[in-house]
Design a protein around this motif. Structure first.
Motif, PDB file in Angstrom:
ATOM      1  N   GLY A  32       0.832  -1.193   0.000  1.00 18.34           N
ATOM      2  CA  GLY A  32       0.000   0.000   0.000  1.00 18.34           C
ATOM      3  C   GLY A  32       0.864   1.239   0.000  1.00 18.34           C
ATOM      4  N   ASN A  33       0.211   2.384   0.026  1.00 18.42           N
ATOM      5  CA  ASN A  33       0.889   3.675   0.073  1.00 18.42           C
ATOM      6  C   ASN A  33       0.555   4.318   1.415  1.00 18.42           C
ATOM      7  OD1 ASN A  33       1.602   6.416  -0.162  1.00 18.42           O
ATOM      8  ND2 ASN A  33       1.406   6.315  -2.388  1.00 18.42           N
ATOM      9  N   TYR A  34       1.579   4.580   2.209  1.00 15.34           N
ATOM     10  CA  TYR A  34       1.369   5.066   3.572  1.00 15.34           C
ATOM     11  C   TYR A  34       1.901   6.473   3.778  1.00 15.34           C
ATOM     12  CZ  TYR A  34      -0.253   0.436   3.900  1.00 15.34           C
ATOM     13  OH  TYR A  34      -0.979  -0.710   3.658  1.00 15.34           O
ATOM     14  N   MET A  35       1.761   7.297   2.755  1.00 16.91           N
ATOM     15  CA  MET A  35       2.085   8.712   2.886  1.00 16.91           C
ATOM     16  C   MET A  35       0.996   9.421   3.688  1.00 16.91           C
ATOM     17  SD  MET A  35       4.997   9.423   1.612  1.00 16.91           S
ATOM     18  CE  MET A  35       4.930  11.206   1.521  1.00 16.91           C
ATOM     19  N   GLU A  36      -0.257   9.171   3.364  1.00 19.16           N
ATOM     20  CA  GLU A  36      -1.381   9.898   3.963  1.00 19.16           C
ATOM     21  C   GLU A  36      -2.171   9.074   4.967  1.00 19.16           C
ATOM     22  OE1 GLU A  36      -1.891  13.106   3.108  1.00 19.16           O
ATOM     23  OE2 GLU A  36      -0.228  13.032   1.694  1.00 19.16           O
ATOM     24  N   ARG A  37      -1.989   7.795   4.981  1.00 20.86           N
ATOM     25  CA  ARG A  37      -2.748   6.912   5.876  1.00 20.86           C
ATOM     26  C   ARG A  37      -1.819   5.890   6.492  1.00 20.86           C
ATOM     27  NH1 ARG A  37      -4.060   2.118   3.230  1.00 20.86           N
ATOM     28  NH2 ARG A  37      -5.985   1.754   4.343  1.00 20.86           N
ATOM     29  N   SER A  38      -2.236   5.366   7.644  1.00 19.25           N
ATOM     30  CA  SER A  38      -1.450   4.359   8.363  1.00 19.25           C
ATOM     31  C   SER A  38      -1.985   2.969   8.060  1.00 19.25           C
ATOM     32  CB  SER A  38      -1.549   4.586   9.875  1.00 19.25           C
ATOM     33  OG  SER A  38      -1.028   5.828  10.219  1.00 19.25           O
ATOM     34  N   PRO A  39      -1.123   1.961   8.096  1.00 21.45           N
ATOM     35  CA  PRO A  39      -1.623   0.594   8.004  1.00 21.45           C
ATOM     36  C   PRO A  39      -2.478   0.296   9.242  1.00 21.45           C
ATOM     37  CG  PRO A  39       0.787   0.641   7.846  1.00 21.45           C
ATOM     38  CD  PRO A  39       0.332   2.004   8.244  1.00 21.45           C
ATOM     39  N   PRO A  40      -3.436  -0.607   9.132  1.00 18.19           N
ATOM     40  CA  PRO A  40      -4.240  -0.944  10.303  1.00 18.19           C
ATOM     41  C   PRO A  40      -3.395  -1.665  11.357  1.00 18.19           C
ATOM     42  CG  PRO A  40      -4.765  -2.416   8.496  1.00 18.19           C
ATOM     43  CD  PRO A  40      -3.829  -1.386   7.949  1.00 18.19           C
ATOM     44  N   PRO A  41      -3.841  -1.621  12.603  1.00 13.38           N
ATOM     45  CA  PRO A  41      -3.080  -2.269  13.679  1.00 13.38           C
ATOM     46  C   PRO A  41      -2.748  -3.731  13.414  1.00 13.38           C
ATOM     47  CG  PRO A  41      -4.791  -0.880  14.610  1.00 13.38           C
ATOM     48  CD  PRO A  41      -5.005  -0.900  13.117  1.00 13.38           C
ATOM     49  N   ARG A  42      -3.628  -4.472  12.766  1.00 10.64           N
ATOM     50  CA  ARG A  42      -3.340  -5.895  12.533  1.00 10.64           C
ATOM     51  C   ARG A  42      -2.138  -6.072  11.607  1.00 10.64           C
ATOM     52  NH1 ARG A  42      -8.978  -6.429   9.764  1.00 10.64           N
ATOM     53  NH2 ARG A  42      -8.490  -5.687   7.691  1.00 10.64           N
TER      54      ARG A  42
END
Length: 193
Positions: free
Chosen positions: A131-141
């Protein structure tokens, strides 16, 4: 975090859907094997000297995935790009992390990746969040899956007990692993700039 920590309910349900994710023999969380996500055969032959001292955390900067079916497809997309466009012998990362909370086997523990150039590739394990994590975070899982994988690496002797985590941007001029994921990994116990 103990290497034998029980999987979360969401990851268990995803594993039931996969059917073949295998439990590592050293009490690690299941890792989705290459055959399950229908990887192309690897042409890689350069082995890593283990235990590795470094872990490089990256993001694929492409689409994220949150179900086993979507993550298997995304793993194939990453491999296709790396093999057919970049000309590499396989997917460039040792492991891929899906937003479904599962770890997908890339080159695995034993083979040198193509992710961070000639200085870092031979002495590090690379894990890439799909994924692209510039603007959003990966989910905790997904974060838990990555941390469990690192514990697994220590338990099986593939990672040094005093390993260091680096963001991809710490070792190469890149935006990877994205601003949001970078802020998360900088709080990990083994992170070193």
């Amino acid at each position: 975090m103990a290497p034998c920590r029980a999987l979360l309910a969401g990851a268990l349900l995803a594993l039931v859907a996969l059917g073949e994710a295998k439990e590592d023999r050293r009490c690690c969380s299941p890792i989705v094997p290459r055959r399950e996500w229908r990887a192309l055969a690897s042409r890689c032959s350069q082995r890593l000297k283990l235990p590795a001292r470094y872990v490089v955390v990256a993001h694929t900067a492409g689409s994220h995935c949150n179900t086993p079916d979507l993550c298997q497809q995304q793993a194939r997309n990453v491999q296709n790009y790396h093999v057919n466009t970049q000309g590499w012998c396989d997917v460039g990362y040792n492991f891929l992390i899906g937003e479904d909370g599962l770890v997908y086997e890339g080159r695995g523990w034993d083979y040198k990746g193509d992710h961070s150039g000639p200085t870092w590739n031979p002495r590090s394990i690379a894990i890439a969040f799909m994924g692209n994590y510039m603007e959003r975070s990966p989910p905790p899982r997904a974060i838990r899956a990555a941390l469990s994988l690192l514990d697994c690496g220590v338990a099986r002797g593939a990672l040094s007990k005093n390993y260091e985590v680096k963001g991809h941007r710490d070792v190469q001029p890149t935006l990877s692993p994205g601003d949001q994921l970078y802020e998360i990994i900088r709080k990990w116990k083994h992170y070193r700039e």
